[in-house]
Design an enzyme around this catalytic site. Sequence first.
Site, PDB file in Angstrom:
ATOM      1  N   PHE B 250       0.813  -1.216   0.000  1.00 17.53           N
ATOM      2  CA  PHE B 250       0.000   0.000   0.000  1.00 17.53           C
ATOM      3  C   PHE B 250       0.846   1.266   0.000  1.00 17.53           C
ATOM      4  O   PHE B 250       0.392   2.324   0.410  1.00 17.53           O
ATOM      5  CB  PHE B 250      -0.975   0.006   1.197  1.00 17.53           C
ATOM      6  CG  PHE B 250      -1.714  -1.292   1.357  1.00 17.53           C
ATOM      7  CD1 PHE B 250      -2.538  -1.760   0.347  1.00 17.53           C
ATOM      8  CD2 PHE B 250      -1.566  -2.077   2.494  1.00 17.53           C
ATOM      9  CE1 PHE B 250      -3.205  -2.966   0.468  1.00 17.53           C
ATOM     10  CE2 PHE B 250      -2.233  -3.291   2.625  1.00 17.53           C
ATOM     11  CZ  PHE B 250      -3.054  -3.732   1.606  1.00 17.53           C
ATOM     12  N   GLU B 717      -5.625   1.506  -7.236  1.00 16.64           N
ATOM     13  CA  GLU B 717      -5.919   2.590  -6.303  1.00 16.64           C
ATOM     14  C   GLU B 717      -7.229   3.303  -6.574  1.00 16.64           C
ATOM     15  O   GLU B 717      -7.808   3.929  -5.695  1.00 16.64           O
ATOM     16  CB  GLU B 717      -4.754   3.612  -6.329  1.00 16.64           C
ATOM     17  CG  GLU B 717      -3.466   3.003  -5.811  1.00 16.64           C
ATOM     18  CD  GLU B 717      -2.231   3.825  -6.150  1.00 16.64           C
ATOM     19  OE1 GLU B 717      -1.865   4.667  -5.343  1.00 16.64           O
ATOM     20  OE2 GLU B 717      -1.633   3.603  -7.230  1.00 16.64           O
TER      21      GLU B 717
END
Lengths: 163, 752
Positions: B250, B717
Amino acid sequence: MGLSIALTVNGAPHRVELEDPRVTLLDLLRERLHLTGTKKGCDRGQCGACTVLLDGRRTNACLALVAAHDGADVLTIEGLASGGELHPVQAAFIAHDALQCGFCTPGQIMSAVGLIAEGHAGNDPERVREGMSGNLCRCGAYAGITEAVLDAQGRLARGSEAA
Amino acid sequence: MSDIALTSAPAHLRHGSSIGQPLTRRDGPLKVTGEARYAADNHPPGMLFAVLAVSTVARGRVLGFDLAAAKGHPGVVEVMTPVNRPPLAGDPDGKESPFAFRMDVLQNDRVRYPQQPVAVVIAETLEAATEGAALLAPRYEAEPARVGLDGAEPFAPKVVGAGNPASARHGDVESGLRAASHRLEATYETPAQYHNAMEPHAIVAAWDGDTLSIDTPSQGMALTQARIAGLFGIPPAGITIRSPFLGGGFGSKGLLNGPQVLGILAARLVGRPVKLVLRREQMYGPVGHRAPTRQTIRMGTDAGGAFTAIANQARTATSTFDDFIEPAADVAHALYATPALLTGHDAVRLDTGTPMFMRAPGEAPGSIALESAVDEMAEACGMDPLAFRLKNYAEVEPSSGRPFSSKALRECYAQGAERFGWSRRPLAPRRMRDEAGLLVGWGMGTAIFPALMFAGHARAVLKADGTGVVETGAHDMGQGAWTALAQIAADGLGLPLDRIEFRSGHSALPDAGLAGGSAHTATAGVAIDRAGADAIAKLAGLATRDRRSPLFGAGNAGVVARDGRLHRRDDEARSEGYADILARAGLGEIEGRGTGAADPAAQAAFAMHAHGAVFAEVKVDPEFGQVRCTRLVGAFAAGRVVNPRMVRSQYKGGMVWGVSFALHEQAVTDGRTGRVMNANLAEYHVPVNADVPSLEAILVHEHDPHVNPLGIKGVGEIAITGTAGAVANAVWHATGVRCRHFPIGLEQLIGV
């Protein structure tokens, strides 16, 4: 101070000589028995990544001190498949893409196996979600996890009826 | 099966056309059996355990430790402090590149944020190292902590994000606002967030002379290798990094961080392999986070609901010693048509670790604010939020005037709305209740994320037996690189998937570029495709120049590679197998190389973005204010879909992050001490399974001939954007309350 602990891990008997009473079941599995499929995500019982079946019950291995479980029977992710064939929950996790990074996956699968054995969730997705909510998945694979648990539960139920 | 090569193929496979097939994860069997080896699962012979001691103050100086207590604890081998830390050749506070962030590796006694490493205890067992770290009991000279977005004097950053201008202007916002029939000015606040990948940062480091071998999760092995080389003064080729699987990244595992270097230093100090794994609470300091933002949005529309101006001035925070500026305002640049646009950023310096890229950096906090404001504007105009967005649909990128390389957002709106049942939504809030009396609300948001590419490389080899090997040092943090890139590799060589070996996740392989910016599949994928094409071209050259080949005289452009054979394009009955061509040429193998990178000409000519539309239902308890997101439908268009099963999972995961942004996660800082008060997974809330009952992701067809040769945009994303705002807007629709502080908690809604 030496402790001599007997454990059955994935069906195999182990005699563990512990010089240190602080060793958790999780660290024993990972660092001394080299069964690293069980993961450490938080080390304080908050994420479920270390879920194993301890005497058949879903347990956070990070909160279990080895010294307190002499004689226990432990099932980890490494002991689930038999003879090269995946357990129905493992197969369902692949089929439903119930994983991404895979780090929480061993805990999710052991938790699912425990949940199905507990028999409380039935085929109600809402109860499966509740019953699986002790296992965090930061990738957000929850939809697939719920589908996989329901699918595997159905297969296991049909299998036991047939038997 | 080695940890860097996956050779098995799933059953449902269409030979010769792997791209587009919904294959199951090729690494799935390893991951469901516990066989997948993550960094901390390694245990080389003689390995010791290292545990960090971290600062309990936010700012100040370490005065000393109880070294005797720590060293005297049975099993403790060594304690590393600034006094005995092995020397570094490079400066950990150096800024050799924009991707080199300053790190804390015991270079001095300064403390510049809480949870900063101040010592490392190395022991024979994990238990002894942990106890030793506790026994160190550092003494501090503490200084007051600077906390919060008003906690220091703001400054104007030169750049934001990964080097974007800090401000942008197009048209005249002030006159646009003056001319507007409807105006909005509102301030939205988003909290500090921590990546909290399930896998804590970990490293197993082993030295052999001046060569270094490490197991560590990395989203950027080549950059990591180069930075380690600089810090330790050793050649990059002497550093081997294995990172076959990341337990989530992430953004927090993109660049080398201090704890990784401390693991390497500890191994140097004791002359034995060392494993260092962060404890969960230690992930709230030295490994990055998303900074808080405060965004003041001003908007105006004409009487018909068309924008006359959009402005966003964003305040954020960085550390006292380095700059990462969350580019929150920039998401407005490409989303809605407007004759006037103004974005800007300022920041304060706080006693925190340096913020870092975190999934959709800038876009995530920017989107929830912008989409909330758009919803408020639609309400002010008396318009349905979808009709309002269609009214302001951008036919060209508003900030630049460039046409879009592709944009199937209208189709996303249409398919998502149809599936969700949006047309049945009452315009006014508080009009729907469920059978239990809970308030029900529906909201929507637009999703957008730029289609980026880094530079990546790959190697493809056709072997004498007609099989192929494709290599690139890609990173699989869960997005499915082992599967999707192998599919591209198979098609690139014109072979079925079960006849190629795909090697990845190792620093000795060609640099695949950073796994970030949702750019990895495009970057590494194009490199792989080009490498395959290069190998096939060489093979075709051999055959078409050889009188003994049925392909003689076909010319390089005149053959098609399929299923391990080259066919004449104008007469497909004439063909020859790869193995036969190589055998006659007396070659054991033939190698192709390829590079993937953005095309500057296409980038100048076109705006490149993925788009989507997200529709959310929430239920709110009218007495207790408790919110639950009960249904989400997202429709996304991101160019070519390599593996729909994996792409759908990426979208659903992103949508869960969107729900989390709107309703769950925030780091809470103690104003007195500057410490994060909820640095654990019980109190830092991320969604659990029961928090996201119903998720649906629709893949909207989109062909993009410009973005790259494969037509791939990123999917990792985008789904956070749009979703977060959709949930917030659904909360308003349920309750009539506009919540502008995120996450939305029951304290904002109790008794509504």
